[in-house]
Write a protein that holds these residues in place. Structure first.
Motif, mmCIF file in Angstrom:
data_model
loop_
_atom_site.group_PDB
_atom_site.id
_atom_site.type_symbol
_atom_site.label_atom_id
_atom_site.label_comp_id
_atom_site.label_asym_id
_atom_site.label_seq_id
_atom_site.Cartn_x
_atom_site.Cartn_y
_atom_site.Cartn_z
ATOM 1 N N PRO A 1 9.064 6.539 -0.504
ATOM 2 C CA PRO A 1 9.701 5.236 -0.740
ATOM 3 C C PRO A 1 11.196 5.332 -1.034
ATOM 4 C CG PRO A 1 7.801 5.538 -2.167
ATOM 5 C CD PRO A 1 8.063 6.841 -1.532
ATOM 6 N N TYR B 1 12.758 5.672 2.314
ATOM 7 C CA TYR B 1 12.670 4.373 2.987
ATOM 8 C C TYR B 1 13.770 3.436 2.468
ATOM 9 C CZ TYR B 1 10.809 -0.135 4.476
ATOM 10 O OH TYR B 1 10.680 -1.384 5.015
ATOM 11 N N LEU C 1 11.798 -1.550 -6.328
ATOM 12 C CA LEU C 1 12.228 -1.258 -4.961
ATOM 13 C C LEU C 1 11.257 -0.313 -4.283
ATOM 14 C CD1 LEU C 1 16.118 -0.749 -5.116
ATOM 15 C CD2 LEU C 1 14.872 -2.447 -3.786
ATOM 16 N N ARG C 2 10.779 0.683 -5.051
ATOM 17 C CA ARG C 2 9.876 1.667 -4.454
ATOM 18 C C ARG C 2 8.507 1.061 -4.160
ATOM 19 N NH1 ARG C 2 9.075 5.688 -8.193
ATOM 20 N NH2 ARG C 2 10.289 4.589 -9.763
ATOM 21 N N ILE D 1 7.933 -2.093 -3.500
ATOM 22 C CA ILE D 1 8.105 -2.969 -2.347
ATOM 23 C C ILE D 1 8.266 -2.138 -1.069
ATOM 24 C CG2 ILE D 1 9.694 -4.637 -1.310
ATOM 25 C CD1 ILE D 1 10.045 -5.638 -4.313
ATOM 26 N N ALA D 2 8.902 -0.962 -1.206
ATOM 27 C CA ALA D 2 9.006 -0.068 -0.059
ATOM 28 C C ALA D 2 7.617 0.324 0.444
ATOM 29 C CB ALA D 2 9.818 1.174 -0.416
ATOM 30 N N TRP D 3 6.705 0.659 -0.484
ATOM 31 C CA TRP D 3 5.321 0.978 -0.082
ATOM 32 C C TRP D 3 4.696 -0.193 0.644
ATOM 33 C CZ3 TRP D 3 3.682 5.409 0.871
ATOM 34 C CH2 TRP D 3 3.859 6.511 0.023
ATOM 35 N N GLN E 1 6.118 -2.416 2.393
ATOM 36 C CA GLN E 1 6.637 -2.567 3.746
ATOM 37 C C GLN E 1 6.218 -1.410 4.647
ATOM 38 O OE1 GLN E 1 10.810 -3.503 3.363
ATOM 39 N NE2 GLN E 1 10.359 -5.345 2.200
ATOM 40 N N ILE E 2 6.131 -0.192 4.080
ATOM 41 C CA ILE E 2 5.700 0.952 4.887
ATOM 42 C C ILE E 2 4.252 0.757 5.350
ATOM 43 C CG2 ILE E 2 5.197 3.438 4.835
ATOM 44 C CD1 ILE E 2 7.509 3.676 2.760
#
Lengths: 278, 297
Positions: A41, A44, B131-132, B134-136, B138-139
């Motif tokens: 993440p 990303y 942020l992390r 939300i990154a998951w 989206q990934i």
């Protein structure tokens, strides 16, 4: 023993050697996977900080460095960041001072009520954030204090103190008491001993505690959400804008914080190593 | 005489100096904690037995010692309570399974890279956890590359999605609290004298026996601290459930949050918070007793 060493080493078949290599390095291979999991993440977030995505950053639309050149391009990001930094610095200062005092008292003195003090320090760490946040907000409501900047600072000081105490206490416990005895044998009084021997020795612990307090405060969402009212902080901004897409500038801030922290720690290590006696 | 006096004052300076000194050091911090931790909790307990004022506005309550609030709050939300403790337990076990070998590798197998790797464990912290998370999302979401790839390989069906599920919530919590698990484990593994492990080998213990009889018992303080630092925040968490979950994965934190902000039902929020806090404290106390470590308290 000598005979054993001289005996020719039997060569293992190739697949046995491969499986032996795996057996020996299994834990290292595992660690590589562990770190990959931790960093996906982060990577990303970093990649999408270069996304030419405009306000919403959900789909990759092309490479640009514009977000990095102008991180305040989405102005609300920078307002939120400014608030988070101000709150973080104030909360760090107060919680480090208050927590260090408690740590010295617990680590250096035997006094009545020592174990209940220890319990009082442990309790906030054993209480879920949502309970800390909700209870503090209901207290503020009773006294008709509006949630906002200072209530948030107070909330952050409250949950950071315990972590400061634990960190500094560990450092004090690891000190060699003979160093202070030596200072006193050399006719330093209590205050001089503290200023010139104890404090410099405990300083790395205090610095570590302050760094921990700042990172806890800066990244806090749950307690902040209860006590900040309409004030925006960086995590709050991210959470609120998540539904309609976070501007890529937020990714720039997140990635910069990551690199900044790495630099601080690496420089800190370097300075620490240089100052080591021998 | 003067010499004895000097010696005595030196000793006493060491064992405490003036008797008032510890209290001077303690007072500011303890007064602060009393005002902004103990008092709010007491006030929360007080709020939890209030009932709405007849004919009053929304958010106006009076004290009626209505203890049935607890019963109602619990019965209405027992599913969410159960889910919170289930998810928190799963996330803790998973985090332990991932973090233990990781901490072991850093503490005992990384040589001169030890400090650097330790920094890498903490570093993701600084990219905001939101942020992390939300990154998951989206990934692993519909727009990411993982779902189409897995579908293309027929590993998951056309209808299956990786986000908005209980699995995603537990995985998110596992991820978020991983550093909290790794650091205490590292601290206790790093303290192990490698010679004790060698000694075990010299006494003909194989790798597994050495781990079971030497390494694991010596690292227990780290296991206890790590599991507590993961379980407690996980049980009260609502952010992962809000971002990675669906309406059927709501945890008690989500309920407390919405009773406070959306329904403005302070007594219910207070009763739920108080129940959660007490439940966690009881579990933690039993756990610490059972594991025989009181280093933390």
């Amino acid at each position: 023993m000598k005979q054993l060493a001289d005996a020719p080493i039997p060569t293992l078949p190739i697949n046995a050697r491969i499986s032996r290599w795996f057996g020996r390095n299994l834990i290292r291979i595992y660690a590589v996977f562990g770190f990959t999991y931790l960093f996906i993440p982060v990577l990303y977030t970093f990649i999408f900080s270069f996304n030419d995505g405009g306000k919403s950053n959900l789909v990759w639309k092309g490479f640009t460095t514009a977000n990095w050149q102008n991180p305040c391009g989405a102005p609300e990001v920078c307002t939120a960041l400014g608030n988070s930094i101000k709150i973080g610095l104030l909360a760090t200062t107060f919680s480090t001072i208050l927590g260090t005092g408690i740590a010295f008292a617990i680590g250096r003195y035997n006094f009545k009520g020592r174990s209940s003090t220890n319990l009082l320090i442990f309790l906030p760490m054993a209480t879920p954030e949502i309970v800390l946040g909700a209870s503090l907000l209901s207290l503020f409501l009773v006294f008709q204090i509006n949630p906002g900047f200072w209530p948030t600072v107070i909330a952050h000081v409250m949950f950071c103190i315990s972590f400061v105490v634990v960190t500094v206490k560990a450092r004090i416990a690891s000190l060699d008491p003979r160093l202070e005895q030596a200072a006193m044998d050399l006719y330093a009084n209590e205050f001089e001993t503290f200023r010139r021997v104890t404090l410099p020795l405990v300083a790395p612990g205090i610095a570590g505690a302050a760094l921990l307090a700042f990172s806890l405060s800066f990244d806090d969402f749950i307690i902040t959400n209860f006590n900040s009212g309409t004030l925006s902080t960086f995590p709050k901004f991210v959470y609120v804008s998540a539904t309609r897409g976070i501007p890529p500038q937020a990714n720039v801030i997140g990635s910069s914080m990551f690199f900044l922290a790495l630099i601080i720690v690496v420089v800190g290590q370097f300075v620490g190593n240089k100052r080591k006696p021998h | 005489m003067a010499l004895i006096h000097a010696a005595r004052s030196r000793v006493s300076a060491f064992s405490g100096g003036k008797a008032s000194m510890p209290y001077v050091l303690l007072a500011p911090g303890l007064i602060f904690l009393f005002t902004f931790f103990i008092l709010p909790i007491a006030n929360l307990a007080q709020t939890s037995t209030q009932t709405p004022i007849a004919g009053g506005d929304t958010g106006e309550y009076e004290q009626t010692f209505h203890f049935a609030n607890y019963v109602n709050a619990f019965l209405d939300n027992k599913e969410q309570f159960g889910r919170s403790f289930l998810y928190a337990t799963l996330a803790t076990v998973l985090a332990l399974a991932i973090a233990y070998p990781l901490a072991y590798a850093i503490a005992l197998k990384s040589g001169k890279f030890k400090n650097f790797l330790l920094v890498l464990v903490v570093a993701p912290f600084f990219t905001s956890f939101l942020l992390r998370t939300i990154a998951w999302k989206q990934i692993l979401g519909e727009g990411g590359f993982v779902v189409p790839t897995l579908r293309g390989l027929h590993i998951i069906g056309e209808q299956t999605s990786l986000t908005a599920s209980a699995v995603a919530v537990v995985a998110g919590m596992t991820y978020n609290f991983l550093p909290f698990m790794t650091l205490p484990l590292y601290a206790s593994l790093e303290r192990i004298d490698p010679r004790t492990l060698e000694a075990s080998g010299d006494l003909y213990a194989n790798g597994i026996t050495t781990f079971r009889k030497v390494t694991l018992p010596l690292s227990m303080p780290g296991v206890v601290a790590g599991t507590l630092l993961t379980f407690i925040p996980a049980a009260g968490d609502y952010v992962n459930a809000a971002i990675l979950g669906n309406p059927n994965t709501k945890m008690i934190g989500n309920v407390i949050d919405s009773s406070f902000f959306k329904i403005v039902d302070y007594p219910t929020a207070a009763a739920l918070s108080f129940t959660l806090m007490i439940a966690i404290l009881i579990l933690v106390t039993i756990y610490i007793r059972k594991s025989g470590t009181d280093e933390l308290v």
